[in-house]
Design a protein around this motif. Structure first.
Motif, mmCIF file in Angstrom:
data_model
loop_
_atom_site.group_PDB
_atom_site.id
_atom_site.type_symbol
_atom_site.label_atom_id
_atom_site.label_comp_id
_atom_site.label_asym_id
_atom_site.label_seq_id
_atom_site.Cartn_x
_atom_site.Cartn_y
_atom_site.Cartn_z
ATOM 1 N N ILE A 3 0.842 -1.197 0.000
ATOM 2 C CA ILE A 3 0.000 0.000 0.000
ATOM 3 C C ILE A 3 0.879 1.250 0.000
ATOM 4 N N GLN A 4 1.925 1.238 0.790
ATOM 5 C CA GLN A 4 2.822 2.396 0.846
ATOM 6 C C GLN A 4 3.504 2.629 -0.508
ATOM 7 N N GLU A 5 3.936 1.556 -1.155
ATOM 8 C CA GLU A 5 4.563 1.692 -2.477
ATOM 9 C C GLU A 5 3.576 2.242 -3.506
ATOM 10 N N GLN A 6 2.322 1.788 -3.427
ATOM 11 C CA GLN A 6 1.289 2.310 -4.339
ATOM 12 C C GLN A 6 1.119 3.812 -4.135
ATOM 13 N N GLN A 7 1.102 4.229 -2.860
ATOM 14 C CA GLN A 7 0.947 5.653 -2.563
ATOM 15 C C GLN A 7 2.140 6.453 -3.089
ATOM 16 N N GLU A 8 3.334 5.912 -2.912
ATOM 17 C CA GLU A 8 4.535 6.587 -3.402
ATOM 18 C C GLU A 8 4.509 6.732 -4.922
ATOM 19 N N ASP A 9 3.989 5.712 -5.617
ATOM 20 C CA ASP A 9 3.853 5.783 -7.084
ATOM 21 C C ASP A 9 2.912 6.923 -7.488
ATOM 22 N N ILE A 10 1.805 7.036 -6.778
ATOM 23 C CA ILE A 10 0.837 8.095 -7.089
ATOM 24 C C ILE A 10 1.458 9.468 -6.844
ATOM 25 N N VAL A 11 2.140 9.614 -5.719
ATOM 26 C CA VAL A 11 2.797 10.891 -5.416
ATOM 27 C C VAL A 11 3.808 11.224 -6.502
ATOM 28 N N SER A 12 4.564 10.242 -6.933
ATOM 29 C CA SER A 12 5.548 10.448 -7.991
ATOM 30 C C SER A 12 4.874 10.870 -9.291
ATOM 31 N N ASP A 13 3.768 10.208 -9.644
ATOM 32 C CA ASP A 13 3.023 10.571 -10.859
ATOM 33 C C ASP A 13 2.561 12.023 -10.794
ATOM 34 N N PHE A 14 2.048 12.435 -9.643
ATOM 35 C CA PHE A 14 1.532 13.792 -9.507
ATOM 36 C C PHE A 14 2.644 14.834 -9.481
ATOM 37 N N GLU A 15 3.806 14.471 -8.965
ATOM 38 C CA GLU A 15 4.938 15.408 -8.977
ATOM 39 C C GLU A 15 5.393 15.682 -10.399
ATOM 40 N N TYR A 16 5.265 14.696 -11.262
ATOM 41 C CA TYR A 16 5.664 14.826 -12.659
ATOM 42 C C TYR A 16 4.748 15.798 -13.410
ATOM 43 N N LEU A 17 3.477 15.828 -12.994
ATOM 44 C CA LEU A 17 2.510 16.712 -13.646
ATOM 45 C C LEU A 17 2.713 18.135 -13.150
ATOM 46 N N GLY A 18 2.680 19.075 -14.055
ATOM 47 C CA GLY A 18 2.996 20.456 -13.709
ATOM 48 C C GLY A 18 1.946 21.167 -12.874
ATOM 49 N N ASN A 19 0.841 21.524 -13.492
ATOM 50 C CA ASN A 19 -0.149 22.352 -12.801
ATOM 51 C C ASN A 19 -1.405 21.545 -12.488
ATOM 52 N N TRP A 20 -2.330 22.199 -11.797
ATOM 53 C CA TRP A 20 -3.524 21.466 -11.380
ATOM 54 C C TRP A 20 -4.475 21.163 -12.531
ATOM 55 N N ASP A 21 -4.404 21.877 -13.620
ATOM 56 C CA ASP A 21 -5.204 21.502 -14.791
ATOM 57 C C ASP A 21 -4.748 20.128 -15.299
ATOM 58 N N ASP A 22 -3.434 19.931 -15.360
ATOM 59 C CA ASP A 22 -2.888 18.636 -15.783
ATOM 60 C C ASP A 22 -3.247 17.536 -14.787
ATOM 61 N N LYS A 23 -3.198 17.870 -13.516
ATOM 62 C CA LYS A 23 -3.506 16.878 -12.477
ATOM 63 C C LYS A 23 -4.972 16.467 -12.530
ATOM 64 N N TYR A 24 -5.866 17.422 -12.737
ATOM 65 C CA TYR A 24 -7.289 17.081 -12.872
ATOM 66 C C TYR A 24 -7.530 16.239 -14.116
ATOM 67 N N GLU A 25 -6.838 16.568 -15.190
ATOM 68 C CA GLU A 25 -6.969 15.784 -16.421
ATOM 69 C C GLU A 25 -6.524 14.339 -16.176
ATOM 70 N N TYR A 26 -5.455 14.176 -15.415
ATOM 71 C CA TYR A 26 -4.955 12.850 -15.067
ATOM 72 C C TYR A 26 -5.974 12.093 -14.210
ATOM 73 N N ILE A 27 -6.576 12.779 -13.248
ATOM 74 C CA ILE A 27 -7.597 12.152 -12.390
ATOM 75 C C ILE A 27 -8.775 11.700 -13.246
ATOM 76 N N ILE A 28 -9.196 12.538 -14.170
ATOM 77 C CA ILE A 28 -10.307 12.181 -15.068
ATOM 78 C C ILE A 28 -9.938 10.973 -15.916
ATOM 79 N N GLN A 29 -8.704 10.940 -16.425
ATOM 80 C CA GLN A 29 -8.241 9.806 -17.232
ATOM 81 C C GLN A 29 -8.255 8.517 -16.413
ATOM 82 N N LEU A 30 -7.812 8.591 -15.165
ATOM 83 C CA LEU A 30 -7.844 7.402 -14.294
ATOM 84 C C LEU A 30 -9.272 6.902 -14.117
#
Length: 142
Positions: A3-30
């Motif tokens: 579970i911790q590794e899964q969370q770290e992966d998500i945090v890493s994915d979100f750090e790669y995304l620049g702004n919150w528009d990109d992050k929301y787009e990623y959430i929608i894609q998921l």
């Protein structure tokens, strides 16, 4: 993956995304990639209370692990439940019940969601943990 590794992966994915528009787009894609819950599980019993949107959550107990499927009538909410399922599905009830959920704050979701959506996200996590505790209690009785 833990579970911790899964969370770290998500945090890493979100750090790669620049702004919150990109992050929301990623959430929608998921949310779009979330395997659909079977229609027979879209019942009032499977609705998560506390969510502004309708969110259905179904759990199966398979080989000692909990497997979750879900759906929502709102695209952002569907993405949020997808994140939670990505972290918690496929683990034992004990692992889920004892897990500290850190990714929500770590990626800044708490401060970027409306209060009602944030409460809904917490309700999703709470419901999954309640399922885990319930399955732990069942296994103790057996």
């Amino acid at each position: 993956m833990t579970i911790q590794e899964q969370q770290e992966d998500i945090v890493s994915d979100f750090e790669y995304l620049g702004n919150w528009d990109d992050k929301y787009e990623y959430i929608i894609q998921l949310g779009k990639e979330l395997p659909l819950i079977e229609d027979k599980y879209k019942t009032d019993d499977n609705l998560i209370r506390g969510c502004q949107s309708r969110v259905w959550l179904h759990v199966d107990y398979i080989d000692g692990k909990l497997e979750f499927t879900a759906d929502s009538d709102a695209v952002i909410t569907k993405g949020l439940i997808s994140l939670v399922i990505k972290v918690l599905s496929g683990h034992t009830p004990k692992e889920i019940a004892e897990a500290e959920i850190t990714f929500i704050d770590a990626i800044g979701l708490s401060s970027h969601l409306s209060p009602t959506r944030s409460n809904g996200l917490l309700s999703m996590v709470k419901q999954i943990k309640l399922y885990a505790v319930g399955y732990m209690a069942k296994s103790v009785k057996q």
